[in-house]
Design a protein around this motif. Structure first.
Motif, PDB file in Angstrom:
ATOM      1  N   PRO B 167       0.800  -1.237   0.000  1.00 34.08           N
ATOM      2  CA  PRO B 167       0.000   0.000   0.000  1.00 34.08           C
ATOM      3  C   PRO B 167       0.829   1.282   0.000  1.00 34.08           C
ATOM      4  N   GLU B 168       1.951   1.258   0.678  1.00 39.75           N
ATOM      5  CA  GLU B 168       2.749   2.490   0.765  1.00 39.75           C
ATOM      6  C   GLU B 168       3.298   2.902  -0.609  1.00 39.75           C
ATOM      7  N   VAL B 169       3.884   1.933  -1.311  1.00 42.45           N
ATOM      8  CA  VAL B 169       4.440   2.249  -2.629  1.00 42.45           C
ATOM      9  C   VAL B 169       3.306   2.528  -3.614  1.00 42.45           C
ATOM     10  N   ALA B 170       2.179   1.837  -3.432  1.00 44.16           N
ATOM     11  CA  ALA B 170       1.027   2.082  -4.299  1.00 44.16           C
ATOM     12  C   ALA B 170       0.593   3.545  -4.192  1.00 44.16           C
ATOM     13  N   VAL B 172       2.394   6.115  -3.282  1.00 35.48           N
ATOM     14  CA  VAL B 172       3.414   6.967  -3.909  1.00 35.48           C
ATOM     15  C   VAL B 172       3.312   6.900  -5.433  1.00 35.48           C
ATOM     16  N   SER B 173       2.876   5.729  -5.950  1.00 33.88           N
ATOM     17  CA  SER B 173       2.801   5.546  -7.405  1.00 33.88           C
ATOM     18  C   SER B 173       1.484   6.046  -7.993  1.00 33.88           C
ATOM     19  N   GLY B 174       0.675   6.697  -7.183  1.00 37.16           N
ATOM     20  CA  GLY B 174      -0.533   7.326  -7.714  1.00 37.16           C
ATOM     21  C   GLY B 174      -1.824   6.549  -7.480  1.00 37.16           C
ATOM     22  N   VAL B 175      -1.750   5.404  -6.782  1.00 36.24           N
ATOM     23  CA  VAL B 175      -2.982   4.660  -6.488  1.00 36.24           C
ATOM     24  C   VAL B 175      -3.643   5.298  -5.264  1.00 36.24           C
ATOM     25  N   ARG B 176      -4.938   5.531  -5.352  1.00 39.14           N
ATOM     26  CA  ARG B 176      -5.637   6.132  -4.199  1.00 39.14           C
ATOM     27  C   ARG B 176      -6.021   5.008  -3.238  1.00 39.14           C
ATOM     28  N   VAL B 177      -5.056   4.678  -2.384  1.00 36.62           N
ATOM     29  CA  VAL B 177      -5.179   3.492  -1.530  1.00 36.62           C
ATOM     30  C   VAL B 177      -6.391   3.604  -0.587  1.00 36.62           C
ATOM     31  N   ALA B 178      -6.587   4.774  -0.009  1.00 35.66           N
ATOM     32  CA  ALA B 178      -7.700   4.942   0.934  1.00 35.66           C
ATOM     33  C   ALA B 178      -9.033   4.687   0.224  1.00 35.66           C
ATOM     34  N   TRP B 179      -9.100   5.143  -1.014  1.00 35.47           N
ATOM     35  CA  TRP B 179     -10.323   4.988  -1.800  1.00 35.47           C
ATOM     36  C   TRP B 179     -10.539   3.512  -2.141  1.00 35.47           C
ATOM     37  N   ILE B 180      -9.472   2.835  -2.523  1.00 30.72           N
ATOM     38  CA  ILE B 180      -9.548   1.399  -2.849  1.00 30.72           C
ATOM     39  C   ILE B 180      -9.998   0.620  -1.610  1.00 30.72           C
TER      40      ILE B 180
END
Lengths: 259, 284
Positions: B167-170, B172-180
């Motif tokens: 999740p951390e690198v995701a 940083v790479s532009g994935v909206r982890v909280a939203w996912i």
């Protein structure tokens, strides 16, 4: 020639809850830099990297980045779940999550990924599970993932932590090659002799920046004691500084007297 | 011979059984699909907690005479999102916070049904599931949630994979982890909501965990897990439901026991390889 500014931290402080991890630092990364951040545990190295990456926000000051700066991040391998069911190829193409949405890897993506893997000496391993690789190969898979994003700035958190000497050499050679190809690099490390002393620029950090310069300028007993809070000696071997733990030397002397 | 075939097809003569087996099979596949994320993220306690939370919503909507899907749905999705945020922020011990929030919701549900409901029967139906009460609306609801889940997971496959693995690198790479994560918790809440009437509150978390664990023993690929796990979930639900008719046992219990049997067989057959793969899963 001085390269263009990629990241500039101005008077930046970062905190976890109310505890400051970094206090008012001024720090710049330019195109072509190859910087190592050294400091003891809890000195703010990872915090600085995270602030540069944008995953934490400063509580004071600011971080300015070149517009549309592409960054690749290689986390500590100790944080990776090696049992997770993913192949090398799946790991590498993950970074295009925002553009490549569907499970299928496109022909162009596959070609790009195979090229990056080949470039890092991982050709033919794309369908292997990540746990089936050696320590050096595992580290390189995560560098490959970061490179697949075509970064201008590569950020690595403790890239040689927990790896053997051979893997450390592999990582160092790989980073030197990438730097020669034009990738700017910033990394954090505990490894003063095996990694930091080989880099062109070092920053000693202990909440504040203690020193910033070449290894010969920075790795001095005074700076090291101020950074690590423990006495250290510095020898010059083949023109390169070699850090010796002061307490260790003292113990060695006592031991030799016993002999 | 004709008698044997006729005997084996007897349960399908009843509409309630057909409704039940359709809902159970789709529910098994759906739980198998979302269970992959539950198992790989080490969130089985969240699945367990959510089912308890939804029970509170179900009881409150029954007492207040609100449509089950609306009342329990709003309650469940809200609980899911709150639980997700608690787990993510780690403000307080996530396990303890989830335990308190969800068991409080469960206790509230019990108290409401005791005080205002036709207590014993409705409590048993919600706790252990009931095929008798399955209606066409349940088939529509579980199918809709299954289709929605498949569409979302396929469309956002890489983001889901990246956010689950790293999740951390995701982030940083532009994935909206909280939203996912919110999306995943929402789907999980909806799944529990639409399957609870058949499987029941107490056993639903097993249906989230067992098929995905079996799939993990069979493959080292995330993509393959995503189709093996729903198949195992669907097969155990169908078989368990069918057997329950002849064994005269609770459908949900037989479904879970069928899944457990599959787990034991695969565990034995895959040997050290399977055991190594599953040993890295958390909270199982």
């Amino acid at each position: 020639m001085i390269g263009e500014v990629l990241v500039e931290c101005a008077h930046m402080s970062c905190a976890y809850n109310s505890t400051l991890a970094i206090k008012k630092i001024d720090f710049t990364i330019r195109k072509g830099d190859f910087v190592g951040i050294v400091g003891p545990s809890g000195s703010g190295k990872t915090t600085l990297l995270k602030a540069i990456l944008g995953s934490i926000s400063p509580v004071e000051g600011h971080v300015t980045k070149k517009p549309h700066l592409r960054m690749g991040y290689v986390p500590q391998v100790e944080t990776v779940d090696w049992n997770f069911p993913v192949t090398v190829l799946e790991v590498v193409v993950m970074t295009r999550s925002s553009t490549g949405r569907l499970p299928r890897v496109t022909k162009d993506e596959l070609a790009d990924a195979l090229l990056v893997l080949e470039r890092l000496g991982l050709g033919g391993l794309e369908n292997r599970h990540i746990r089936e690789l050696s320590g050096g190969q595992q580290q390189r898979v995560f560098v490959a993932r970061a490179l697949f994003h075509r970064p201008e700035l590569l950020v690595l958190d403790e890239p040689t932590s927990g790896v053997d000497v051979r893997t450390r050499h592999e990582v160092l050679h790989l980073l030197a090659d990438l730097h020669d190809e034009g990738v700017s690099i910033i990394l954090s490390t505990h490894d003063l002799n095996g990694l930091a002393a080989h880099l062109p620029r070092l920053v000693c950090l202990n909440s504040e920046i203690i020193a910033d310069g070449s290894p010969v300028e920075v790795l001095t007993p005074e700076v090291l004691e101020q950074t690590f809070g423990a006495p250290m000696e510095v020898l010059i071997h083949g023109g390169m500084p070699v850090v010796v733990d002061g307490v260790g030397a003292d113990i060695a002397e006592r031991m030799s007297r016993l002999g | 011979m004709i008698h044997v075939v006729a005997g084996l097809t007897t349960p399908f003569r009843y509409q309630f059984f057909n409704n039940g087996i359709i809902v159970a099979t789709i529910a098994g596949a759906l739980c198998g699909l979302l269970g992959v994320f539950v198992v790989l993220r080490g969130m089985s306690y969240i699945g367990h907690g959510l089912s308890h939370a939804v029970f509170g919503g179900a009881a409150a909507s029954a007492v207040m005479n609100i449509n089950y899907f609306v009342g329990a749905g709003v309650w469940g999705v809200a609980s899911g999102v709150i639980i997700g945020r608690i787990a993510r922020r780690r403000l307080i011990g996530a396990d303890a916070a989830i335990g308190v929030v969800t068991t409080a919701s469960f206790a509230l549900g019990l108290a409401l049904l005791n005080r205002y409901g036709q207590a014993k029967k409705s409590i048993e139906a919600v706790l252990f599931g009931s095929v008798l009460g399955v209606k066409t609306i349940d088939i529509i609801a579980v199918s809709a949630v299954a289709i929605l889940s498949v569409v979302i997971i396929v469309a956002l496959y890489r983001a889901f994979l990246f956010a689950t693995f790293d999740p951390e690198v995701a982030e940083v790479s532009g994935v909206r982890v909280a939203w996912i994560e919110a999306l995943l918790m929402g789907l999980l809440s909806l799944t529990i909501l639409v399957t609870m009437r058949v499987i029941g509150t107490l056993l639903i978390s097993a249906l989230l965990v067992i098929p995905a664990s079996v799939a993990r023993m069979l493959t080292n690929s995330f993509a393959r897990m995503l189709w093996i796990s729903p198949i195992i979930g669907a097969v155990s639900a169908f078989t368990g439901m069918y057997l329950s008719y002849f064994l005269d046992t609770s459908a949900s219990a037989t479904i879970i026991l069928t899944g457990t049997l599959m787990f034991i067989v695969v565990y034995a057959v895959t040997g050290i390889r399977g055991r190594t793969r599953i040993s890295g899963l958390h909270h199982i």
